[in-house]
Design a protein around this motif. Sequence first.
Motif, PDB file in Angstrom:
ATOM      1  N   SER A   1       0.912  -1.328  -0.156  1.00 41.37           N
ATOM      2  CA  SER A   1       0.071  -0.281   0.035  1.00 41.37           C
ATOM      3  C   SER A   1       1.012   1.403   0.065  1.00 41.37           C
ATOM      4  O   SER A   1       0.356   2.016  -0.124  1.00 41.37           O
ATOM      5  N   GLY A   2       2.388   1.061   0.220  1.00 43.71           N
ATOM      6  CA  GLY A   2       2.943   2.345   0.077  1.00 43.71           C
ATOM      7  C   GLY A   2       2.967   2.894   1.874  1.00 43.71           C
ATOM      8  O   GLY A   2       3.972   3.895   1.957  1.00 43.71           O
ATOM      9  N   ARG A   3       2.548   2.162   2.592  1.00 41.26           N
ATOM     10  CA  ARG A   3       3.410   1.816   4.015  1.00 41.26           C
ATOM     11  C   ARG A   3       3.830   1.026   4.514  1.00 41.26           C
ATOM     12  O   ARG A   3       3.574  -0.635   3.668  1.00 41.26           O
ATOM     13  N   LEU A   4       4.824   0.902   5.454  1.00 44.40           N
ATOM     14  CA  LEU A   4       4.788  -0.335   6.313  1.00 44.40           C
ATOM     15  C   LEU A   4       3.888  -0.994   7.253  1.00 44.40           C
ATOM     16  O   LEU A   4       3.950  -0.662   7.544  1.00 44.40           O
ATOM     17  N   GLU A   5       3.398  -1.972   5.886  1.00 45.73           N
ATOM     18  CA  GLU A   5       2.467  -3.187   7.088  1.00 45.73           C
ATOM     19  C   GLU A   5       2.936  -3.947   7.385  1.00 45.73           C
ATOM     20  O   GLU A   5       4.296  -4.742   7.228  1.00 45.73           O
ATOM     21  N   SER A   6       2.728  -4.375   8.874  1.00 42.62           N
ATOM     22  CA  SER A   6       2.706  -5.073   9.502  1.00 42.62           C
ATOM     23  C   SER A   6       1.932  -6.293   9.612  1.00 42.62           C
ATOM     24  O   SER A   6       1.537  -6.867   8.137  1.00 42.62           O
ATOM     25  N   GLY A   7       3.115  -7.384  10.268  1.00 44.62           N
ATOM     26  CA  GLY A   7       2.663  -8.940   9.718  1.00 44.62           C
ATOM     27  C   GLY A   7       2.769  -9.614   8.592  1.00 44.62           C
ATOM     28  O   GLY A   7       4.107  -8.986   7.907  1.00 44.62           O
ATOM     29  N   ALA A   8       2.684 -11.252   8.118  1.00 43.30           N
ATOM     30  CA  ALA A   8       3.073 -11.899   7.241  1.00 43.30           C
ATOM     31  C   ALA A   8       2.246 -11.938   6.582  1.00 43.30           C
ATOM     32  O   ALA A   8       0.688 -12.168   6.506  1.00 43.30           O
ATOM     33  N   LEU A   9       2.335 -13.039   5.727  1.00 50.47           N
ATOM     34  CA  LEU A   9       0.970 -13.105   4.734  1.00 50.47           C
ATOM     35  C   LEU A   9       1.114 -15.353   4.461  1.00 50.47           C
ATOM     36  O   LEU A   9       2.179 -15.285   4.648  1.00 50.47           O
ATOM     37  N   ARG A  10      -0.118 -15.890   4.175  1.00 51.06           N
ATOM     38  CA  ARG A  10       0.785 -17.263   3.875  1.00 51.06           C
ATOM     39  C   ARG A  10      -0.948 -17.534   2.409  1.00 51.06           C
ATOM     40  O   ARG A  10      -1.526 -16.805   2.755  1.00 51.06           O
ATOM     41  N   TYR A  11      -0.084 -17.641   1.289  1.00 52.71           N
ATOM     42  CA  TYR A  11      -0.763 -18.335   0.094  1.00 52.71           C
ATOM     43  C   TYR A  11      -0.856 -19.584   0.337  1.00 52.71           C
ATOM     44  O   TYR A  11       0.336 -20.184  -0.011  1.00 52.71           O
ATOM     45  N   SER A  12      -1.914 -20.480   0.261  1.00 50.92           N
ATOM     46  CA  SER A  12      -2.466 -22.365  -0.387  1.00 50.92           C
ATOM     47  C   SER A  12      -2.677 -22.444  -1.097  1.00 50.92           C
ATOM     48  O   SER A  12      -4.110 -21.471  -1.545  1.00 50.92           O
TER      49      SER A  12
ATOM     50  N   PHE B   1       6.475 -11.758   4.332  1.00 51.66           N
ATOM     51  CA  PHE B   1       6.629 -10.817   5.266  1.00 51.66           C
ATOM     52  C   PHE B   1       7.170  -9.464   3.974  1.00 51.66           C
ATOM     53  O   PHE B   1       8.664  -9.701   3.416  1.00 51.66           O
ATOM     54  N   GLN B   2       6.882  -8.563   4.885  1.00 52.83           N
ATOM     55  CA  GLN B   2       7.440  -7.053   4.194  1.00 52.83           C
ATOM     56  C   GLN B   2       8.839  -6.054   4.868  1.00 52.83           C
ATOM     57  O   GLN B   2       8.668  -6.926   6.142  1.00 52.83           O
ATOM     58  N   ARG B   3       9.408  -6.004   4.328  1.00 52.54           N
ATOM     59  CA  ARG B   3      10.885  -4.724   4.947  1.00 52.54           C
ATOM     60  C   ARG B   3      10.432  -3.071   4.115  1.00 52.54           C
ATOM     61  O   ARG B   3      10.744  -3.200   4.599  1.00 52.54           O
ATOM     62  N   ALA B   4       9.754  -3.085   2.692  1.00 50.16           N
ATOM     63  CA  ALA B   4       9.954  -1.938   2.445  1.00 50.16           C
ATOM     64  C   ALA B   4       8.485  -1.855   2.213  1.00 50.16           C
ATOM     65  O   ALA B   4       7.580  -2.346   2.776  1.00 50.16           O
ATOM     66  N   THR B   5       8.301  -1.009   2.419  1.00 51.23           N
ATOM     67  CA  THR B   5       6.933   0.052   2.130  1.00 51.23           C
ATOM     68  C   THR B   5       6.334   0.254   0.526  1.00 51.23           C
ATOM     69  O   THR B   5       5.350   0.645   0.906  1.00 51.23           O
ATOM     70  N   SER B   6       6.792  -0.678  -0.481  1.00 52.68           N
ATOM     71  CA  SER B   6       6.212  -0.187  -1.652  1.00 52.68           C
ATOM     72  C   SER B   6       7.195  -1.976  -2.205  1.00 52.68           C
ATOM     73  O   SER B   6       8.254  -2.412  -2.214  1.00 52.68           O
ATOM     74  N   GLY B   7       6.709  -1.754  -3.401  1.00 51.10           N
ATOM     75  CA  GLY B   7       7.097  -3.072  -4.357  1.00 51.10           C
ATOM     76  C   GLY B   7       5.538  -3.849  -4.516  1.00 51.10           C
ATOM     77  O   GLY B   7       5.519  -4.427  -3.342  1.00 51.10           O
TER      78      GLY B   7
END
Length: 879
Positions: free
Chosen positions: A505-516, A578-584
């Motif tokens: 979203s352009g901000r540092l979102e906390s947490g993680a995602l799992r796809y299955s 999980f995310q370490r950047a604010t974009s991409g």
Amino acid sequence: MGVRAGGRVSAGILAAVLVLCGAATARAQLPGAQLPSYQDPSQPPERRAADLVARMTLEEKASQLLNDAPAIPRLNIREYNWWNEGLHGVAAAGHATVFPQAIGLAATFDEPLMRQVADLIGIEFRAKHLDARHRFGGSDWFEGLTVWSPNINIFRDPRWGRGQETYGEDPYLTARLGVAFVQGLQGDDPDYALTIATPKHFAVHSGPEASRHRDDIRPTARDLEDTYLPAFRAAIIEGGAGSLMCAYNAVDGAPACANERLLGHYLRDAWGFDGFVVSDCGAVTDIHSPDRHAYVATPEAAVTVAFRAGMDLICGGPEDGEAVVRAVRDGALDEAVVDRSLVRLFTARMRLGQFDEPSRVFPDITAADFDTAEGRALAQTAAEKGIVLLKNDGLLPLGEAPGRIAVIGPNADSLAALVGNYNGDPSHPVTILEGVRRRWPDAQVTHVQGSGLIDRALVPLPAGALCLDAACRTPGVRVERFAGRDLSAAPVQTGQADGVAHAWSGRLESGALRYSGYLTAPEDGDYVFRYDANGGYRVFIDDAPVVDAWNIDWRPSIAAGAVRLERGRTYRLRVEAFQRATSGDERLLWSPPSDPGGAQAEAAAREADLVLFVGGLTAQLEGEELPLSTPGFAGGDRTSLDLPPAQQRLLERLHATGTPVVLVLVSGSAISVNWADRNVAAILQAWYPGGQGGDAVARILAGDVNPSGRLPVTFYRSVDDLPAFTDYRMRGRTYRYHAGPVLYPFGHGLSYTRFDYADVRTGRATVRADQPLEVSVLVSNVGARQGEEVVQLYVRRPDVEGAPLRSLAGVRRVALAPGERRRVSFTVDPRSLSVVDDAGVRRITPGPVELWVGGGQPGGMAPGRAAAVRVTGAAELPR
């Protein structure tokens, strides 16, 4: 590294407000009121610093010994973070002028250009600092004026991942370019320093990355004096560097940041250094950690030995400051030693003008003097002068290029391939693909990646290949979002998606995602998977890990994994990230066994009149302590010098089409392209060419610019030609001590024209040990194009046992029109005629001196002329 704990920034702003209010109060004192000495700009910086330090409590003193120094409002001290990077431009600060990586700047062999580049970088630091002060009142991470550059370690072994940050393998060239860079960064204003330069890493530091925190390097006395220290000596004595960074490793049993011989005998006593020494980040912890140096047992003992030895500033955390307080209170560390360091630190801040009215300090520099068109033009010039033509069978220059150009390879359209590491972000980047398109707008330019850096070319996994159920009745995948990185917890949100991809979203979102979900294999064979991400990730097939890059640091990973699948069979797929950047945007990539990317590249080559294969490395493979282990690479270093196999296989396929191939190598180190040297028509070494690198490469290919770069490192034929990576003896290393055949020698570089040398003059046949030697040669352009020749002077002492095979002692760039000739002169100082003995003593001894002046080393393809003189008398030179 640049992310601060929650609430810290707002506290910093509050402190800044208090500081500014205090400063206004001080300025509003009644007429005739006497300012404290530290606030009086007419006083010498050292006196001001000493007065300020005398007013501090012990706890305040300790807080100022850390790189992240807080504000002290009662003394009008603004917060200041000492950590900033400027290896080849203002780093980690958003948009900036991004020059070629340091090794690419070294390939220019151009001391005046290096000074010009550093001048502009220094101005940009000031401009960025002005903007930062407006927001914070002080300076946060990467916004200050103490610049932890240049890296003047010797690139002794091409396997070292950080060698790209250096000026190459030669002590003389490194010293000359290091002095120019330091002087440019610091400026020549009589009252204030533009910035404070910090040569690093002192000393004897050049890998391996994986063991740098515990290595105890024991160089020979000769190698220490002859190879590892000269550039530091020059940066201090000639360059006047105001700071220096001590290394992680130990030297002769003592950690570099607690090494009294290095920091006392050499730095302070022999070289007269009066600036401050900062530790590499975490190096003080290394001193006492049991799994690292274990030199002492406690944090208190570590800070005590470090400050006593001469270190002044800890790059570390609050716990180190607390250890200082305890060490002083316990009587282990004399508070006078702490005061000595603080006076050095605040003298630097006084020299930077941080305690004076802004109108007094570089008033002509504004926040607009940053990322300018003039800067980008200089960056392009630097790239053009540093690109090295390694081989040319006559295909280059292209001039008006063929009508159909296939641009292929993992670095063709890559921003990472432009910038290297310790970099800023170019605001107008030109990739090599874009540069080709800009240079030949009427050509049919086809781009196919064809290959990854270390794997086959990967493409997004098609959404149609994924199902929610094993029978594939419902397309898509299940998505779960977690509050943290613990995926054993209950998800906070669930849903489904068409494929494995996410747009942040352009901000540092906390947490993680799992796809299955489920995946049906379309063909038999080995599949490669990678998650294209700005954070950690894991990919599982049938619950077995295919790739695990969960514990990466802040740098994007290119870790991939392979798994064998059967056509028509359905497999469980799970991806966690999980995310370490604010974009991409992030997405799952794969390559089926049939390698469609390679096939597309081969087809494009068959349809083209010319192939440009842009390959090599990026800082995702070579760099500082990388969490990467893959064939050919380990921890940021290299275990092979070859082009990665996936690229080599594709290059051979392209050559087999019969279409002429030009290989453009992008890397920060030497690549053993033996097959390409035998088979392809032309090879360019572009290094990491900076933000405008694509235009520079295209102009070289076209012949708009005649290539004039020279290799600052040796290109060996194989890693087998080198001693062990952990062996710091120089025997068998670099052009000065390696006697065997090489692929391309140090100093090598071709041109589109030809030069000739004649009439070498030395003025006299003998030279006294205490006299400089004058040498000149007549250089002519005997070709049909204008060009710049890099005239190199080498010295050899054939009768002195243990002396280098030859040593660079002078470099001059000369631009010549066709038919023009010019006499080029050198002054060889006595130090360049000296040799270091086994005891580490530098001496000038009587006897013959062999000279070579040419476009490269003697004995190769480079033109040149030899001469000889004899030294009379003897002298011992200072360390």
